[in-house]
Design a protein around this motif. Sequence first.
Motif, short mmCIF file in Angstrom:
data_model
loop_
_atom_site.label_atom_id
_atom_site.label_comp_id
_atom_site.label_asym_id
_atom_site.label_seq_id
_atom_site.Cartn_x
_atom_site.Cartn_y
_atom_site.Cartn_z
N ALA C 13 -59.44 13.12 85.31
CA ALA C 13 -59.51 12.77 86.73
C ALA C 13 -60.96 12.71 87.20
CB ALA C 13 -58.71 13.79 87.56
N ALA C 14 -61.78 13.61 86.67
CA ALA C 14 -63.20 13.60 87.03
C ALA C 14 -63.86 12.32 86.54
CB ALA C 14 -63.90 14.83 86.43
N GLU C 15 -63.52 11.91 85.34
CA GLU C 15 -64.11 10.68 84.79
C GLU C 15 -63.74 9.46 85.62
OE1 GLU C 15 -64.50 10.31 80.29
OE2 GLU C 15 -62.99 11.88 80.48
N VAL C 16 -62.49 9.40 86.05
CA VAL C 16 -62.06 8.27 86.88
C VAL C 16 -62.91 8.20 88.15
CG1 VAL C 16 -60.18 7.43 88.36
CG2 VAL C 16 -59.69 8.19 86.01
N PHE C 94 -75.30 25.31 94.49
CA PHE C 94 -75.26 24.01 95.15
C PHE C 94 -73.98 23.28 94.74
CE2 PHE C 94 -77.21 21.72 91.45
CZ PHE C 94 -77.75 22.80 90.78
N ALA C 95 -73.63 22.27 95.48
CA ALA C 95 -72.31 21.65 95.39
C ALA C 95 -71.92 21.18 93.99
CB ALA C 95 -72.25 20.47 96.36
N GLY C 96 -70.59 21.23 93.70
CA GLY C 96 -70.09 20.72 92.44
C GLY C 96 -69.16 21.67 91.69
N GLY C 97 -69.06 22.92 92.14
CA GLY C 97 -68.13 23.86 91.52
C GLY C 97 -66.99 24.14 92.47
N VAL C 98 -65.77 23.99 92.00
CA VAL C 98 -64.59 24.14 92.87
C VAL C 98 -63.51 24.94 92.14
CG1 VAL C 98 -62.67 22.85 93.92
CG2 VAL C 98 -65.01 22.01 94.16
N PRO C 99 -62.90 25.92 92.81
CA PRO C 99 -61.84 26.72 92.17
C PRO C 99 -60.60 25.90 91.83
CG PRO C 99 -62.64 27.79 94.18
CD PRO C 99 -63.17 26.38 94.18
N LEU C 100 -59.88 26.35 90.82
CA LEU C 100 -58.57 25.78 90.48
C LEU C 100 -57.51 26.77 90.93
CD1 LEU C 100 -59.37 24.59 86.82
CD2 LEU C 100 -59.21 23.15 88.88
N SER C 122 -67.68 15.46 95.39
CA SER C 122 -66.56 14.53 95.49
C SER C 122 -65.80 14.42 94.16
CB SER C 122 -67.12 13.18 95.97
OG SER C 122 -66.47 12.10 95.38
N VAL C 123 -66.53 14.43 93.07
CA VAL C 123 -65.88 14.38 91.74
C VAL C 123 -65.16 15.70 91.47
CG1 VAL C 123 -66.27 14.18 89.25
CG2 VAL C 123 -67.50 12.67 90.82
N GLU C 125 -63.82 17.73 93.59
CA GLU C 125 -62.58 17.82 94.38
C GLU C 125 -61.48 16.95 93.79
OE1 GLU C 125 -63.78 17.03 98.42
OE2 GLU C 125 -64.90 18.93 98.55
N ALA C 126 -61.85 15.76 93.32
CA ALA C 126 -60.86 14.90 92.67
C ALA C 126 -60.33 15.55 91.40
CB ALA C 126 -61.50 13.54 92.35
N ALA C 127 -61.24 16.21 90.68
CA ALA C 127 -60.86 16.87 89.43
C ALA C 127 -59.89 18.03 89.70
CB ALA C 127 -62.11 17.37 88.71
N ALA C 128 -60.26 18.87 90.67
CA ALA C 128 -59.43 20.04 90.97
C ALA C 128 -58.05 19.63 91.47
CB ALA C 128 -60.13 20.92 92.01
N ALA C 129 -57.98 18.50 92.15
CA ALA C 129 -56.70 18.02 92.67
C ALA C 129 -55.73 17.63 91.56
CB ALA C 129 -56.93 16.84 93.61
N ALA C 130 -56.29 17.35 90.38
CA ALA C 130 -55.45 16.94 89.24
C ALA C 130 -54.84 18.13 88.50
CB ALA C 130 -56.27 16.08 88.27
N PHE C 131 -55.22 19.32 88.90
CA PHE C 131 -54.71 20.53 88.21
C PHE C 131 -53.24 20.77 88.55
CE2 PHE C 131 -54.57 25.36 88.13
CZ PHE C 131 -54.37 25.42 86.76
#
Lengths: 131, 131, 131, 131
Positions: C13-16, C94-100, C122-123, C125-131
């Motif tokens: 999801a992050a790659e997309v 700084f931005a880019g780390g998001v909990p699962l 932004s990447v 958040e998209a990645a974490a949403a795919a969990f």
Amino acid sequence: MVKLEDARRIIAAAEVKAKELGQPMNIAVVDEGGNLVSHARMDGAWIGSIDVSINKAFTSRAFDISTQALGENSQPGQQFYGILTSNHGRVMVFAGGVPLTRDGRIVGAVGISGGSGEQDQSVAEAAAAAF
Amino acid sequence: MVKLEDARRIIAAAEVKAKELGQPMNIAVVDEGGNLVSHARMDGAWIGSIDVSINKAFTSRAFDISTQALGENSQPGQQFYGILTSNHGRVMVFAGGVPLTRDGRIVGAVGISGGSGEQDQSVAEAAAAAF
Amino acid sequence: MVKLEDARRIIAAAEVKAKELGQPMNIAVVDEGGNLVSHARMDGAWIGSIDVSINKAFTSRAFDISTQALGENSQPGQQFYGILTSNHGRVMVFAGGVPLTRDGRIVGAVGISGGSGEQDQSVAEAAAAAF
Amino acid sequence: MVKLEDARRIIAAAEVKAKELGQPMNIAVVDEGGNLVSHARMDGAWIGSIDVSINKAFTSRAFDISTQALGENSQPGQQFYGILTSNHGRVMVFAGGVPLTRDGRIVGAVGISGGSGEQDQSVAEAAAAAF
């Protein structure tokens, strides 16, 4: 005192010997304080040997001894076994580090890494002789 | 690919500029992988700048940016504030690291340390131009 | 529990999202223990961001917060100023780390590095949403 | 050049072999500069082996040799005894790191950790063969 022009002469001599052996090397020269004066990685030399060459030079000046001789003294059961843990991982205990001597006093060192222990030592001796 | 002969041409250009400014410098060149190709400390340059020059070059290649520009982006309140903590203390966020570009692609970097930020940057730019 | 197949779905999801933004990224996923499950560096992404992505993921799980929010709280004068010195240089502010999150509980984190702070976030958040 | 898709093919081959042996593994792939391209921890693999796998891959590329062969050469009394102290703790001297070769040139490496030395080596060889 090891000047940059001294380091370059030493490095040039090392390159000549390394080419003669057909083995690209990392070459490092440190001054009396153990601090790097110059480093050169010959094309194709191992990237892991960058750190090793600099630290062989440091070690040789730090203890005023060749790293080969220090290595013999730091094998299991020998008097300096474990010394490689000191100095935050900068002590190298295998061949390739040789002191630079002027007027009977050690004023720096050269460190060579990129081949077998025998090759490294042979290049280091040729390099130190050019000082 | 940054060869040893490339690194030497870059270092020579840096020395010319440093002498013009009357400020001895540490000069480091890294390749595409961020690994050191060559380093030279001009006579009288700061020993604390050995590490700084190598790490400025590393940083500039690691993030494909000048360390000056990275520095502007990592001040308090800026988007990369705190990046200097990463990569085990190797990230330098002040002027003197400049990418080396060939055919529009970054293939290495040069790092200069030994004077003011302005001086380091000016020498780094002269050095990179010689690539 | 974050399984390898979860990490792969998150990374995909992050790659997309990264391709949509036209910015190659380093992507890292850690589990509940803050330990790496998987990492991927997209072709052309910064090598300095390998470490940053892994540590953003670690930081986000270590303090159960996004690194963006932690960053706001650790600016000079703020309550967590200086936290980046802890944990042996692994704290990224700084931005880019998001909990699962699963069933309302934080069980891991994703870390993204390779672009601007806004892009990384932004990447992530998209990645974490795919969990 | 080791691309992300190469790394994924290598990791997939490692997983097949690891499952065949019934031993979950950490799998890491580095590029020519020794920098991580991708890492995967199979479910249940040791967390201490995350770092080991990445560093086995680094070591194998750094010295253009399998970590098994380097290990034989760095036992007490051997020519590279003590090399594990160099490169800031990143040199691994036991089986599981294998170079990746293309057109006769080493362009990266794979590192496997999670089982016995024999198992790690066997998985690393299967992985490298998929490059």
